[in-house]
Write an enzyme that holds these catalytic residues in place. Structure first.
Site, mmCIF file in Angstrom:
data_model
loop_
_atom_site.group_PDB
_atom_site.id
_atom_site.type_symbol
_atom_site.label_atom_id
_atom_site.label_comp_id
_atom_site.label_asym_id
_atom_site.label_seq_id
_atom_site.Cartn_x
_atom_site.Cartn_y
_atom_site.Cartn_z
ATOM 1 N N LYS A 286 0.813 -1.222 0.000
ATOM 2 C CA LYS A 286 0.000 0.000 0.000
ATOM 3 C C LYS A 286 0.846 1.272 0.000
ATOM 4 O O LYS A 286 0.490 2.253 -0.649
ATOM 5 C CB LYS A 286 -0.927 0.010 1.218
ATOM 6 C CG LYS A 286 -2.072 -0.993 1.124
ATOM 7 C CD LYS A 286 -2.996 -0.886 2.325
ATOM 8 C CE LYS A 286 -4.181 -1.814 2.157
ATOM 9 N NZ LYS A 286 -5.133 -1.770 3.249
ATOM 10 N N ASP A 322 -10.212 2.862 2.162
ATOM 11 C CA ASP A 322 -10.333 2.351 3.537
ATOM 12 C C ASP A 322 -10.909 3.425 4.462
ATOM 13 O O ASP A 322 -11.634 3.102 5.407
ATOM 14 C CB ASP A 322 -8.957 1.918 4.077
ATOM 15 C CG ASP A 322 -8.550 0.536 3.576
ATOM 16 O OD1 ASP A 322 -9.429 -0.212 3.115
ATOM 17 O OD2 ASP A 322 -7.349 0.214 3.638
ATOM 18 N N GLY A 345 -3.003 -1.098 17.233
ATOM 19 C CA GLY A 345 -2.210 -1.376 16.044
ATOM 20 C C GLY A 345 -1.793 -0.091 15.359
ATOM 21 O O GLY A 345 -2.431 0.963 15.518
ATOM 22 N N GLY A 347 -0.391 -0.240 11.849
ATOM 23 C CA GLY A 347 -0.008 -0.608 10.486
ATOM 24 C C GLY A 347 -0.752 0.210 9.454
ATOM 25 O O GLY A 347 -1.225 1.319 9.738
ATOM 26 N N GLY A 348 -0.881 -0.348 8.244
ATOM 27 C CA GLY A 348 -1.490 0.369 7.118
ATOM 28 C C GLY A 348 -2.943 0.757 7.382
ATOM 29 O O GLY A 348 -3.334 1.910 7.174
ATOM 30 N N LEU A 429 -11.750 -4.409 12.727
ATOM 31 C CA LEU A 429 -11.544 -4.388 11.272
ATOM 32 C C LEU A 429 -11.451 -5.800 10.678
ATOM 33 O O LEU A 429 -11.665 -5.999 9.484
ATOM 34 C CB LEU A 429 -10.263 -3.606 10.921
ATOM 35 C CG LEU A 429 -10.486 -2.145 10.501
ATOM 36 C CD1 LEU A 429 -11.207 -1.400 11.597
ATOM 37 C CD2 LEU A 429 -9.190 -1.466 10.147
ATOM 38 N N TYR A 431 -12.494 -9.132 9.333
ATOM 39 C CA TYR A 431 -13.825 -9.469 8.799
ATOM 40 C C TYR A 431 -14.020 -10.955 8.542
ATOM 41 O O TYR A 431 -15.109 -11.368 8.115
ATOM 42 C CB TYR A 431 -14.128 -8.653 7.536
ATOM 43 C CG TYR A 431 -13.151 -8.850 6.398
ATOM 44 C CD1 TYR A 431 -12.062 -8.009 6.253
ATOM 45 C CD2 TYR A 431 -13.329 -9.870 5.472
ATOM 46 C CE1 TYR A 431 -11.167 -8.171 5.210
ATOM 47 C CE2 TYR A 431 -12.438 -10.039 4.425
ATOM 48 C CZ TYR A 431 -11.360 -9.185 4.310
ATOM 49 O OH TYR A 431 -10.474 -9.359 3.279
ATOM 50 N N GLY A 452 -15.948 -5.824 10.894
ATOM 51 C CA GLY A 452 -15.127 -5.386 9.761
ATOM 52 C C GLY A 452 -15.759 -5.698 8.411
ATOM 53 O O GLY A 452 -15.350 -5.141 7.386
HETATM 54 P P1 NAP Z 1 -0.347 -4.323 8.870
HETATM 55 O O1 NAP Z 1 0.049 -3.125 8.086
HETATM 56 O O2 NAP Z 1 0.513 -5.536 8.841
HETATM 57 O O3 NAP Z 1 -0.505 -3.835 10.411
HETATM 58 C C1 NAP Z 1 -0.861 -4.720 11.446
HETATM 59 C C2 NAP Z 1 -0.667 -4.035 12.803
HETATM 60 O O4 NAP Z 1 -1.068 -4.959 13.810
HETATM 61 C C3 NAP Z 1 0.793 -3.673 13.123
HETATM 62 O O5 NAP Z 1 0.823 -2.517 13.916
HETATM 63 C C4 NAP Z 1 1.259 -4.884 13.926
HETATM 64 O O6 NAP Z 1 2.309 -4.606 14.819
HETATM 65 C C5 NAP Z 1 0.013 -5.159 14.732
HETATM 66 N N1 NAP Z 1 -0.024 -6.531 15.222
HETATM 67 C C6 NAP Z 1 0.125 -7.671 14.505
HETATM 68 N N2 NAP Z 1 0.016 -8.748 15.305
HETATM 69 C C7 NAP Z 1 -0.169 -8.267 16.576
HETATM 70 C C8 NAP Z 1 -0.329 -8.872 17.846
HETATM 71 N N3 NAP Z 1 -0.317 -10.217 17.975
HETATM 72 N N4 NAP Z 1 -0.505 -8.089 18.929
HETATM 73 C C9 NAP Z 1 -0.518 -6.736 18.803
HETATM 74 N N5 NAP Z 1 -0.347 -6.091 17.623
HETATM 75 C C10 NAP Z 1 -0.190 -6.854 16.528
HETATM 76 O O7 NAP Z 1 -1.801 -4.820 8.447
HETATM 77 P P2 NAP Z 1 -3.044 -3.906 7.986
HETATM 78 O O8 NAP Z 1 -3.067 -3.736 6.515
HETATM 79 O O9 NAP Z 1 -3.055 -2.693 8.837
HETATM 80 O O10 NAP Z 1 -4.272 -4.892 8.350
HETATM 81 C C11 NAP Z 1 -4.537 -5.211 9.696
HETATM 82 C C12 NAP Z 1 -5.862 -5.978 9.803
HETATM 83 O O11 NAP Z 1 -6.931 -5.157 9.358
HETATM 84 C C13 NAP Z 1 -5.917 -7.253 8.956
HETATM 85 O O12 NAP Z 1 -6.582 -8.247 9.690
HETATM 86 C C14 NAP Z 1 -6.749 -6.844 7.753
HETATM 87 O O13 NAP Z 1 -7.447 -7.937 7.179
HETATM 88 C C15 NAP Z 1 -7.714 -5.858 8.405
HETATM 89 N N6 NAP Z 1 -8.257 -4.905 7.427
HETATM 90 C C16 NAP Z 1 -9.612 -4.944 7.221
HETATM 91 C C17 NAP Z 1 -10.170 -4.076 6.306
HETATM 92 C C18 NAP Z 1 -11.661 -4.129 6.103
HETATM 93 O O14 NAP Z 1 -12.122 -3.656 5.068
HETATM 94 N N7 NAP Z 1 -12.414 -4.644 7.048
HETATM 95 C C19 NAP Z 1 -9.389 -3.172 5.578
HETATM 96 C C20 NAP Z 1 -7.999 -3.163 5.833
HETATM 97 C C21 NAP Z 1 -7.446 -4.042 6.762
HETATM 98 P P3 NAP Z 1 3.862 -4.641 14.333
HETATM 99 O O15 NAP Z 1 4.056 -3.384 13.556
HETATM 100 O O16 NAP Z 1 4.598 -4.680 15.621
HETATM 101 O O17 NAP Z 1 4.007 -5.903 13.513
#
Ligand code: NAP
Length: 493
Positions: A286, A322, A345, A347-348, A429, A431, A452
């Site tokens: 992204k 998003d 969290g 992340g993205g 988030l 889903y 989500g």
């Molecule tokens: P990402 O960029 O990899 O970010 C994930 C975040 O979660 C990071 O800050 C990571 O920490 C943290 N994390 C991971 N495992 C963890 C744990 N066990 N305990 C605490 N923190 C933890 O991923 P993303 O793109 O943001 O997506 C995250 C989630 O959102 C996914 O499940 C995705 O499917 C969902 N999502 C849903 C939608 C929707 O339309 N519903 C849209 C976008 C994303 P670190 O940096 O320390 O690794």
């Protein structure tokens, strides 16, 4: 010519194989019987009752199959099958077949080559050599290490067409999926699919119902618009289901493919030859694709991440749906302004959430397991941050989980302790499954919850709007999403 679809049948008895053959007729033009899996093999009995054209294969272990008997017996069985009514028999290029198969008509012979490690260069030389050795049809199946390996298959098929060779070519593995869907349009003599509900016989094989109905393999032509979901890995994405249903409901000649790329350059190389008009972008591309876009929407520019691309005359236009996807279900239910929100969290997705909440006037605190990452994110959007181990001390009206914790198949965990769920709203988030452990815990503590799934749906609807305009076929998309999520929910119950 429309795609010739071959369903691969992998059953342990003749009776089950015949049942599967009868079933396969509804999707397939022919079926491959993988006789190496059949324990009570009766070649004549099986072929006498075949309800559709059959390709008979007896793959040895050295070529990735199950047959462990003598090589001579294997070749004799193939000849017996050709005589007993098999429409085609598959014999490996590496086997000692020349001279042995003289009694088998050339057009019944599919000469095959499999490479389970890679997609080599110079496949054209191999195809020419195989074609000149006397088989009617040549099959080359390699393994895609990158998305651009699909281009080698495309060039190979172009070469074979120019030479008049009947060639079936594909790249196995998740990264080779485009070659399985676009292969017929690139000139492949047939395309393989797995039996719906059955086991695949090769890595990356798509089930026949999905290939025919979701990816519309028989209708794809040079006029079909190409879209993709780009990420690495892509296993969890429901974008093909929801967007292909939307295209179908609009009556639009378009298809969205899974494009698992090993890097952004890999994706760019693929787009150099395959005219991808738009894409959904997911982890981990992204941010990098944001920096490569020729123009950006206001949100994408501010967040520094894109989840949607549209090709324009100047290059990629990047957007981030998003933000809107996240806010829409929340706005529908409550006033966001002045709410105390804790975002788990950094992340993205968290960037889109924190940007969305702060722009609507919420007071946001980011809690991340990596405190530096949490601080950086908070600083970008005028928010606060708190270390993960101080979570219990925070008070909130809205809790948003943007970590993947609780996502299928690890659906029995929650990012926070149930006792701490004392605020008003909890928004997860994640889903898949729809009702995560976090949401179940929150509801049991009297919190109001948002799944989500609503965000996923809203952000996908916005992508449809960007690519194709209004009206967005929301009912059809809702049905497709429910259909895709039902088995995940059932499994995780
Ligand atoms: P990402 O960029 O990899 O970010 C994930 C975040 O979660 C990071 O800050 C990571 O920490 C943290 N994390 C991971 N495992 C963890 C744990 N066990 N305990 C605490 N923190 C933890 O991923 P993303 O793109 O943001 O997506 C995250 C989630 O959102 C996914 O499940 C995705 O499917 C969902 N999502 C849903 C939608 C929707 O339309 N519903 C849209 C976008 C994303 P670190 O940096 O320390 O690794």
């Amino acid at each position: 010519m429309p795609a010739r679809v071959c369903v691969c049948i992998r059953e342990s008895t003749c009776e089950k194989a015949l049942e599967a053959l009868a079933n396969a007729c509804q999707w397939a033009d022919l079926a491959e019987i993988r006789a190496d899996y059949i324990e009570d093999l009766d070649v004549r009995g099986l072929l006498r009752q075949k309800p559709c054209p059959v390709l008979f294969t007896l793959r040895s272990r050295s070529e990735g199959g199950e047959y462990a008997g003598a090589e001579r017996t294997r070749l004799e069985t193939l000849i017996q099958a050709a005589k007993a009514g098999a429409d085609w028999v598959d014999v490996e290029f590496s086997a000692y077949w020349q001279g042995v198969f003289d009694g088998v008509p050339k057009e019944k012979l599919i000469l095959s080559y499999h490479n389970f490690d890679t997609t080599p260069d110079q496949l054209e030389l191999l195809a020419d050599e195989m074609a000149s050795s006397g088989a009617g049809i040549v099959k080359i199946a390699t393994t895609a290490k990158s998305l651009s390996d699909n281009l080698k298959i495309r060039r190979l098929l172009g070469h074979a067409a120019a030479k008049g060779t009947s060639l079936c070519a594909l790249a196995m593995g998740r990264r080779g999926i485009p070659s399985r869907i676009l292969g017929p349009q690139w000139g492949s003599w047939m395309v393989f699919a797995s039996m719906p509900g059955g086991s695949a016989t090769a890595d990356g094989q798509i089930s026949a119902d999905n290939l025919v109905h979701q990816y519309r393999v028989r209708e794809i032509s040079t006029d079909t618009e190409m879209y993709g979901v780009v990420g690495n890995p892509l296993g969890h994405s429901l974008s093909p289901q929801i967007h292909n249903t939307a295209f179908l409901a609009r009556g639009r000649d378009a298809v969205l493919l899974p494009l698992e790329a090993e890097s952004v350059d890999d994706f760019t190389e693929f787009c150099g030859e395959v005219n991808v008009r738009g894409a959904c972008i997911t982890i981990p591309y992204k941010r990098e694709l944001c920096s490569r876009a020729a123009s950006l929407s206001v949100e994408a520019d501010r967040i520094g991440a894109v989840n949607t691309l549209l090709r324009t005359g100047q290059g990629w236009h990047g957007a981030n749906t998003d933000v809107e996807g996240f806010l829409k279900p929340l706005r529908k239910r409550t006033r966001i302004s002045r709410k105390k929100a804790v975002v788990l969290g950094a992340g993205g997705a968290a960037r889109a959430v924190v940007y969305g909440l702060t722009s609507e006037g919420a007071e946001v605190c980011v809690a991340a397991r990596d405190p530096a990452r949490g601080r950086d994110l908070a600083a970008s959007f005028n928010a606060e941050s708190a270390p993960w181990d101080r979570l219990e001390k925070l008070r909130w009206d809205l809790l948003v989980n943007t970590t993947p914790v609780g996502m299928s198949p690890s659906a029995d965990v929650s990012p926070v302790a149930r006792e701490w769920l004392t605020g008003e709203w909890v928004y997860d988030l994640v889903y898949n499954p729809r009702e995560t452990k976090l949401l179940t815990d929150a509801a049991s503590r009297g919190c109001k919850t948002i799944s989500g799934v609503e965000m996923f749906f809203a952000q996908a609807s916005k992508q449809q709007l960007i690519w194709c305009g209004a009206p967005v076929p929301e009912n059809a998309m809702q049905d497709a999403l429910a259909l895709a999520l039902d088995p995940i929910d059932r499994r995780d119950k």
